[in-house]
Design an enzyme around this catalytic site. Structure first.
Site, mmCIF file in Angstrom:
data_model
loop_
_atom_site.group_PDB
_atom_site.id
_atom_site.type_symbol
_atom_site.label_atom_id
_atom_site.label_comp_id
_atom_site.label_asym_id
_atom_site.label_seq_id
_atom_site.Cartn_x
_atom_site.Cartn_y
_atom_site.Cartn_z
ATOM 1 N N ASP A 338 0.880 -1.156 0.000
ATOM 2 C CA ASP A 338 0.000 0.000 0.000
ATOM 3 C C ASP A 338 0.925 1.216 0.000
ATOM 4 O O ASP A 338 2.046 1.140 0.498
ATOM 5 C CB ASP A 338 -0.846 -0.042 1.273
ATOM 6 C CG ASP A 338 -1.821 1.107 1.349
ATOM 7 O OD1 ASP A 338 -2.480 1.370 0.337
ATOM 8 O OD2 ASP A 338 -1.917 1.720 2.419
HETATM 9 P P1 ADP Z 1 -3.502 4.737 -0.211
HETATM 10 O O1 ADP Z 1 -3.892 3.628 -1.129
HETATM 11 O O2 ADP Z 1 -2.468 5.605 -0.846
HETATM 12 O O3 ADP Z 1 -3.145 4.295 1.143
HETATM 13 P P2 ADP Z 1 -6.216 5.425 0.556
HETATM 14 O O4 ADP Z 1 -6.893 4.268 -0.092
HETATM 15 O O5 ADP Z 1 -6.114 5.429 2.026
HETATM 16 O O6 ADP Z 1 -4.772 5.703 -0.095
HETATM 17 O O7 ADP Z 1 -6.936 6.743 0.081
HETATM 18 C C1 ADP Z 1 -7.052 7.046 -1.291
HETATM 19 C C2 ADP Z 1 -7.394 8.478 -1.541
HETATM 20 O O8 ADP Z 1 -8.676 8.767 -1.003
HETATM 21 C C3 ADP Z 1 -6.454 9.443 -0.885
HETATM 22 O O9 ADP Z 1 -5.332 9.705 -1.695
HETATM 23 C C4 ADP Z 1 -7.351 10.677 -0.744
HETATM 24 O O10 ADP Z 1 -7.370 11.377 -1.959
HETATM 25 C C5 ADP Z 1 -8.714 10.094 -0.499
HETATM 26 N N1 ADP Z 1 -9.019 10.063 0.939
HETATM 27 C C6 ADP Z 1 -9.078 8.979 1.733
HETATM 28 N N2 ADP Z 1 -9.386 9.306 2.994
HETATM 29 C C7 ADP Z 1 -9.511 10.637 3.014
HETATM 30 C C8 ADP Z 1 -9.806 11.610 4.047
HETATM 31 N N3 ADP Z 1 -10.007 11.259 5.320
HETATM 32 N N4 ADP Z 1 -9.850 12.901 3.693
HETATM 33 C C9 ADP Z 1 -9.615 13.273 2.414
HETATM 34 N N5 ADP Z 1 -9.343 12.429 1.420
HETATM 35 C C10 ADP Z 1 -9.277 11.137 1.687
HETATM 36 MG MG MG Z 2 -3.456 3.452 3.104
#
Ligand code: ADP
Ligand code: MG
Length: 636
Positions: A338
């Site tokens: 991730d």
């Molecule tokens: P990653 O795969 O990089 O760990 P996530 O799946 O956790 O990312 O989140 C993907 C995207 O969703 C983030 O890059 C962001 O744009 C958006 N996102 C997720 N959670 C939040 C939040 N609490 N506030 C704002 N944007 C969010």
């Molecule tokens: Mg994540």
């Protein structure tokens, strides 16, 4: 003939009864071992020097009874239930040897089998002590601060909310939060990382870690049975009972194998007798084959290898929750990571804020900050922190909703507010500018009542251990894949720095699952995450690895492998350790089958004695495989 049920091993020296391994019974075993040794040696001397058969027989019987103190009753109890295990076979062999005029060998069979048993007991006790030893890292007593001064109490009686004092150089007794003082703490007992971590008021400290320089007061947050340390111990302990596919296979084979051995030995007696040997001679050969063929050595060697390996890893801050994962880890060909919080620090910094549709910077931060204070995503920390720095007051949010992999929504004073990525805005039908997709960085779009009011741009830094870990993996021939819910531009940026073999961007949590599942076709794969928004992907992977679980209760429980710290370099090491463990398991199986086959052939040819069968074929092999397995725990 009935055999012991699946799950229990075939021989006693493999099937351990916990209560027998207590200290007192070990002492009793040592005493009986000493006594039977003396009796047996004296019997041999009498035979050599005096040849008084009456005395030789008496001493041999005595040695059999002493050494068979537990083996004989177990064998007979089993036989009564038509449940022929190795105890019965050994009892039978010893008494049959007496009857055919080989008392010393009968005694040898029982005596050496008993000693082999004892040594195996010691090996499993050592492994168990290794695990329990982890728990003993926490002190027995804590110094509580009460209205009547400082009071020493046992850690078990520390209650939530009570405050205890830890002096420099002392170990911390319970998990808690520092309420007064500053210090640095060596957390290596839990994380394997000995660089001290500084702690001040508000920081969490863990039972078993060592307070280095300052005197601190700590408020209890976990009872002694619930600390991270005691959960690690109970998880490692549980891991002992989960068996890997190879273990299950070996146990299945050995269940079939024991009746075959009995039949083969009986056939041996009949055939040799038919070929004109004396009955005595025929029985002797049959017994030799019987004793040689006990499958104990390789049945025991696998759990000992696995548990040694698990205990060894636990000491370096890596918790593997069962031997099945060791086997899967050893075969892994792809590691999926991730991005946010795993390959990157997960500590985002706000780069800049742009406003739209007449909103002020303060308004944008107010909306985003109010929403984000309810979220646990790394983004939310950055946003709320900035709001605090800029003294923006945050409001309460009604009907708050976190949409995994997208963002957060809710209502502030009747206004419908949203903060999240492009996908979320599209879903809500909110227009946003599309000229900002080229630059690396995570954009959080903020909207009120369907209108875009501003964009917060955040940057994360790549973890310095990630590059090395990915290099090491690639040197081992393992591919690395980055999965992220973040935008393409950021993904490209990070993928270039880290040189991952493959990346997938703009993934929703369920798309991460699909990405993980598509990897499955290529072989065993790991998924490494921080437990935020990636629980489904973790569940879908062959082996899930959670990072930095020291602070996260959930990740510690759900992942198959838990890294107590955020050290990605542990991942190639973990895979190497698993490969080493499996190669030791295979060595042990090959060696024990090889030696036993050789002795069995000699027995069939009439060249092996019962001495050889017990001393080499049973005890020798057991010792060899156990010693080999224990190498895994001794590392580091
Ligand atoms: P990653 O795969 O990089 O760990 P996530 O799946 O956790 O990312 O989140 C993907 C995207 O969703 C983030 O890059 C962001 O744009 C958006 N996102 C997720 N959670 C939040 C939040 N609490 N506030 C704002 N944007 C969010
Ligand atoms: Mg994540």
């Amino acid at each position: 003939m009935l055999l012991e049920s699946e799950g229990e091993a075939v021989c006693t020296h493999c099937a351990k009864h916990e209560e027998e391994d207590t200290k007192t019974s070990m002492n009793e075993k040592y005493a009986l071992a000493g006594l039977s040794s003396v009796t047996w040696v004296v019997a041999i001397l009498v035979e050599l020097l005096w040849q008084n058969q009456l005395i030789v027989y008496s001493l041999s019987i005595a040695a059999i009874l002493v050494a068979g103190r537990w083996i004989i009753p177990r064998g007979l109890r089993g036989a009564a239930k038509i449940h022929l295990d190795i105890n019965f076979l050994m009892t039978f062999a010893a008494f049959a040897a007496l009857i055919i005029g080989a008392p010393l060998e009968g005694a040898a069979a029982m005596y050496l089998f008993f000693i082999a048993n004892l040594l195996e007991d010691r090996a499993s006790a050592q492994v168990r002590n290794d695990i329990q030893g982890l728990l003993e890292l926490a002190p027995q007593m804590i110094t509580l601060k009460t209205s009547s001064g400082l009071v020493e109490v046992p850690v078990e009686s520390g209650q939530m909310g009570e405050v205890f004092v830890v002096k420099p150089g002392d170990r911390i007794g319970l998990d808690g939060i520092v309420v007064s003082g500053t210090t640095s703490v060596n957390q290596s007992p839990i994380t394997g990382e000995s660089v001290p971590v500084s702690k001040q008021v508000g920081d969490t400290v863990y039972a078993g870690t060592i307070n280095m320089d300052g005197s601190v007061e700590i408020e209890v947050t976990h009872l002694s049975s619930e600390t991270v340390l005691s959960r690690i111990v109970s998880l490692v302990d549980e891991a002992r009972s989960k068996r890997s596919p190879t273990e299950k296979l070996v146990s299945r084979i050995s269940h079939r194998y024991t009746p075959m051995v009995v039949l083969a030995s009986a056939a041996m007696v009949v055939v040799t007798f038919a070929f004109g040997f004396t009955l005595q001679d025929a029985v002797y050969r049959g017994l030799t084959l019987l004793v040689t063929s006990c499958p104990c050595a390789f049945v025991i060697s696998i759990p000992v290898s696995m548990v040694s390996s698990i205990a060894g890893s636990a000491r370096s801050g890596v918790l593997v929750k069962g031997s099945e994962y060791i086997e899967a880890l050893s075969k892994s060909s792809v590691v999926a990571f991730d991005k946010t919080g795993t390959l990157t620090e997960g500590v985002l910094q706000v780069e800049n804020i742009t406003q739209a549709n007449g909103a002020t910077r303060e308004e944008v931060l107010h909306i985003a900050g109010s929403l984000e204070q309810y979220s646990e995503h790394p983004i939310s920390r950055a946003v709320t922190q900035l709001a605090e720095i800029e003294r923006v007051t945050l409001g309460t949010v009604d009907s708050f909703q976190a949409i995994a992999g997208r963002g957060v929504t809710g209502e502030i004073g009747g206004d419908k507010v949203v903060a999240g990525n492009r996908g979320l805005m599209q879903e809500k039908g909110i227009d946003i500018p599309d000229n900002d997709t080229q630059k690396a960085g995570t954009n959080v779009y903020v909207a009120k009542n369907g209108n875009h009011v501003g964009t917060i741009r955040l940057m994360d830094s790549v973890r310095h251990t990630a590059r090395r870990a990915i290099q090491d993996l690639s040197a081992m021939g393992i591919r690395s894949v980055m999965l992220t819910g973040d935008n393409e531009a950021t993904a490209v940026h990070v993928a270039k720095i880290l040189q991952v073999d493959e990346y997938h961007a703009d993934l929703l949590p369920h798309e991460k699952v699909e990405a993980v599942e598509s990897i499955t076709d290529e072989g065993t794969h790991l998924f490494v995450g921080d437990g935020i928004n990636d629980a489904p992907a973790m569940a879908a992977s062959d082996v899930s690895v959670a990072m930095g679980v020291i602070g996260s209760d959930l990740a510690l429980e759900t992942a198959d492998v838990a890294l107590m710290e955020d050290d990605l370099e542990k991942i190639p090491i973990l895979i190497q350790q698993a490969q080493k463990t499996m190669s030791i398991v295979k060595q042990n199986i090959a060696v024990s089958i090889g030696i036993k086959a050789a002795v069995a052939i000699l027995a069939i040819a009439g060249l092996a004695t019962l001495w050889l069968a017990v001393g080499v074929g049973d005890m020798g092999v057991s010792l060899l495989v156990i010693a080999n397995a224990l190498r895994l725990a001794m590392r580091r």
